[in-house]
Write an enzyme that holds these catalytic residues in place. Sequence first.
Site, PDB file in Angstrom:
ATOM      1  CB  THR A  42      44.929   9.025 -70.957  1.00 29.13           C
ATOM      2  OG1 THR A  42      46.006   8.501 -70.193  1.00 29.13           O
ATOM      3  CG2 THR A  42      43.685   8.196 -70.755  1.00 29.13           C
ATOM      4  N   GLY A  66      49.683   9.231 -64.017  1.00 29.60           N
ATOM      5  CA  GLY A  66      48.589   8.684 -63.234  1.00 29.60           C
ATOM      6  C   GLY A  66      48.816   8.713 -61.736  1.00 29.60           C
ATOM      7  CB  THR A  74      45.321  12.965 -70.071  1.00 31.19           C
ATOM      8  OG1 THR A  74      46.474  12.441 -70.727  1.00 31.19           O
ATOM      9  CG2 THR A  74      45.281  14.473 -70.299  1.00 31.19           C
ATOM     10  N   GLY A  75      47.726  12.369 -68.036  1.00 32.04           N
ATOM     11  CA  GLY A  75      48.980  12.794 -67.408  1.00 32.04           C
ATOM     12  C   GLY A  75      49.558  11.665 -66.581  1.00 32.04           C
ATOM     13  NE  ARG A  98      51.757   3.622 -63.849  1.00 28.16           N
ATOM     14  CZ  ARG A  98      51.082   4.473 -64.599  1.00 28.16           C
ATOM     15  NH1 ARG A  98      50.421   4.045 -65.659  1.00 28.16           N
ATOM     16  NH2 ARG A  98      51.078   5.755 -64.328  1.00 28.16           N
ATOM     17  CB  VAL A  99      47.047  -0.397 -62.299  1.00 27.19           C
ATOM     18  CG1 VAL A  99      45.696   0.224 -62.604  1.00 27.19           C
ATOM     19  CG2 VAL A  99      47.038  -1.890 -62.637  1.00 27.19           C
ATOM     20  N   GLY A 100      47.716   2.569 -63.852  1.00 28.02           N
ATOM     21  CA  GLY A 100      47.658   4.028 -63.713  1.00 28.02           C
ATOM     22  C   GLY A 100      46.296   4.493 -63.231  1.00 28.02           C
ATOM     23  CG  ASP A 101      45.235   8.464 -64.341  1.00 20.70           C
ATOM     24  OD1 ASP A 101      46.120   7.904 -65.016  1.00 20.70           O
ATOM     25  OD2 ASP A 101      44.607   9.458 -64.744  1.00 20.70           O
TER      26      ASP A 101
HETATM   27  N1  GLY Z   1      47.318   8.641 -67.290  1.00 22.08           N
HETATM   28  C1  GLY Z   1      47.877   7.488 -67.812  1.00 22.08           C
HETATM   29  C2  GLY Z   1      48.787   6.798 -66.934  1.00 22.08           C
HETATM   30  O1  GLY Z   1      49.422   7.381 -66.074  1.00 22.08           O
HETATM   31  O2  GLY Z   1      48.910   5.603 -67.079  1.00 22.08           O
END
Ligand code: GLY
Length: 308
Positions: free
Chosen positions: A172, A226, A223-224, A200-203
């Site tokens: 990210t 989520g 980043t990583g 799917r929604v990440g962080d």
């Molecule tokens: N950090 C990005 C995601 O997991 O979507």
Amino acid sequence: MIGSQITFAEDEKSDGGRTEKRPLIISTWPFGKPGNEVALKTVEAGKSTLDAVEAGIRHVEASGNQTVGLSGKPNAAGFAQLDACIMHGPGHKAGSVAAIEGIKHPISVARRVMEKTPHVMLAGDGARWFALQEGFESIDISERPKKVKAWKKEQKQRRSEAPAGSAENHDTITMLVLGPDGTLSGGCSTSGLADKLPGRVGDSPILGGGLYVDNKVGAAGATGIGENVMRYCATFMIVEFMRQGLSPTDACKKIIERIKSYEPENKNLAINFIAIDKQGRFGAAGTDKFPHSVTYPGFSEVLTADAV
Ligand code: GLY
């Protein structure tokens, strides 16, 4: 490097740095560095920290990056769904878009949500609809059903080559800017985890997950994977740790230690954090060595934080 050295605070317990120079910009990964330099020029041209975050992230969104923007890796059905958010310290303002499709600059749509609607977050078709109403640059997504078919055919091979959740599948751009008047702004943008389920929604679009800015204290970004960030409100916690007096580096390390203490020992968490405080201290930490980009007048470098 284009100039002077980072100065380390005497009381710093761990690595990281501090500068009196402004703007101070920190972002995730080496691919953040050209974005930082765009952000630096934006502030030097007299624009705001918010303008700088948007311009810097737009640069990365348009760069052909494989994990950010429309060039990012597709989801399990073969198309990119993008997440982004932006936060501006003064007024504690925020905007966010999740699982938006076919829009070139999700960071700008997130800003528009913040500035032009009474809402904070728009998702999916509604987010795309809003972006189109507002005239944002888009691509045609009507070919999606064909893509889904083709993508499904290759799915097995693709997953054996790079399983969802593996390190190459989830980067990210997250950027934090401290301006000459002490204003803090931040933003994130990503295509998210490759091969994620549609929807799917990440962080990254979640405030306190992928990004948090508190104009009185500091800002933090992630980043990583989520799922390993958002379950712990990780960037919110980093800012709270800084409020309690920890340096940005120590605050990033502390949240990783906390998250690790809740998770199985051998689990690959694959999470990384950046942080900046009101005094111009900056730092980062990751579960693996974590390269991140730091830029201020006379200096622009990729630094590597130790693994926690
Ligand atoms: N950090 C990005 C995601 O997991 O979507």
